[in-house]
Design an enzyme around this catalytic site. Structure first.
Site, PDB file in Angstrom:
ATOM      1  N   GLY A 140       5.918 -15.299  11.523  1.00 24.35           N
ATOM      2  CA  GLY A 140       6.056 -13.818  11.207  1.00 24.35           C
ATOM      3  C   GLY A 140       5.951 -13.108  12.364  1.00 24.35           C
ATOM      4  N   GLY A 144      12.700 -10.262   5.906  1.00 22.38           N
ATOM      5  CA  GLY A 144      11.489  -9.406   5.623  1.00 22.38           C
ATOM      6  C   GLY A 144      10.656 -10.004   4.320  1.00 22.38           C
ATOM      7  N   HIS A 151       2.418 -12.649   2.972  1.00 23.41           N
ATOM      8  CA  HIS A 151       0.931 -12.499   2.465  1.00 23.41           C
ATOM      9  C   HIS A 151       0.842 -12.828   1.004  1.00 23.41           C
ATOM     10  CE1 HIS A 151       0.100 -11.191   6.522  1.00 23.41           C
ATOM     11  NE2 HIS A 151      -0.170 -10.096   6.350  1.00 23.41           N
ATOM     12  N   ASP A 210      -4.466  -9.754   8.929  1.00 21.97           N
ATOM     13  CA  ASP A 210      -4.866  -9.227   7.885  1.00 21.97           C
ATOM     14  C   ASP A 210      -5.587  -9.857   6.766  1.00 21.97           C
ATOM     15  OD1 ASP A 210      -2.922  -7.311   8.520  1.00 21.97           O
ATOM     16  OD2 ASP A 210      -1.296  -8.117   7.867  1.00 21.97           O
TER      17      ASP A 210
END
Length: 211
Positions: free
Chosen positions: A46, A75, A144, A170
């Site tokens: 990523g 994306g 995610h 994250d």
């Protein structure tokens, strides 16, 4: 130009680049990659437009390694039309889909990091079966959703060398702060008994493979 200046310039370029990584987390990622005690490349799952890749590139420049980035550059879910982080300027009008590869390449080129960053344009689960080199550092920062986070974990964590460092971005224990998929990866990795925790910074979790 000295090596120290080149590394400093890469870190400055990383701070200035577009992306979602705060500088304190980026610096922690750089230091983890710089200090990993085993040989091997650094691999990022990523990449978006290259911000975190530059923090890794600074460590690679300092230690004589290479950074491999794996991203399809279409994306994640949150970047698609109608979602929170959609940017219409990133849509390729020829195909009507997100394409971050040109921005990524520009970020890496303008920072002078093309000699240490190797970009692979593919889904991570497509590349993983072809990969056999033990990794010194694995940075998981892909899509995610629960499904894709598990897929990245299953595809890549086993390729990390003993003594290598796993970085997960994250990670939010409180659902009010962010999505839970990276936190699930973090918990499953810890539960495996094959890793020990290193000091964390913000939402960045670092673990050392012990077995």
């Amino acid at each position: 130009m000295s090596q120290a200046v080149r590394v400093t310039d890469l870190l400055a370029a990383a701070r200035a680049a577009s992306g979602f990584m705060p500088d304190d987390e980026g610096r922690a990622l750089y230091e983890a990659a710089r200090d990993v005690p085993v040989p091997g490349p650094l691999l990022e799952v990523g990449s978006w437009m290259g911000k975190s890749a530059l923090y890794l590139a600074a460590a690679a420049r300092e230690t004589g390694r290479r950074v491999v980035t794996v991203d399809h550059h279409r994306g994640s879910e949150e970047h698609q039309p109608g979602w929170e982080y959609h940017d219409p300027s990133l849509v390729d009008p020829a195909v009507g889909r997100i394409d971050t590869l040109p921005r990524f390449r520009r970020t890496i080129a303008e920072a002078g990091a093309e000699d240490v960053v190797v970009a692979v344009v593919a889904r991570s689960e497509t590349l993983a079966p072809l990969w056999s080199t033990p990794l010194a550092l694995l940075f998981l920062d892909g899509s995610h959703t629960e499904e894709s986070a598990r897929r990245d974990q299953d595809a890549w964590v086993a390729k990390l060398a003993v003594g290598g460092t796993l970085a997960i971005h994250d990670v939010f224990p409180d659902p009010a702060d962010g999505g839970q998929a990276p936190y699930g990866v973090y918990r499953r990795v810890l539960a495996s008994g094959e890793f020990e925790e290193l000091p964390d910074t913000g939402s960045l979790r670092l673990l050392r493979r012990t077995t």
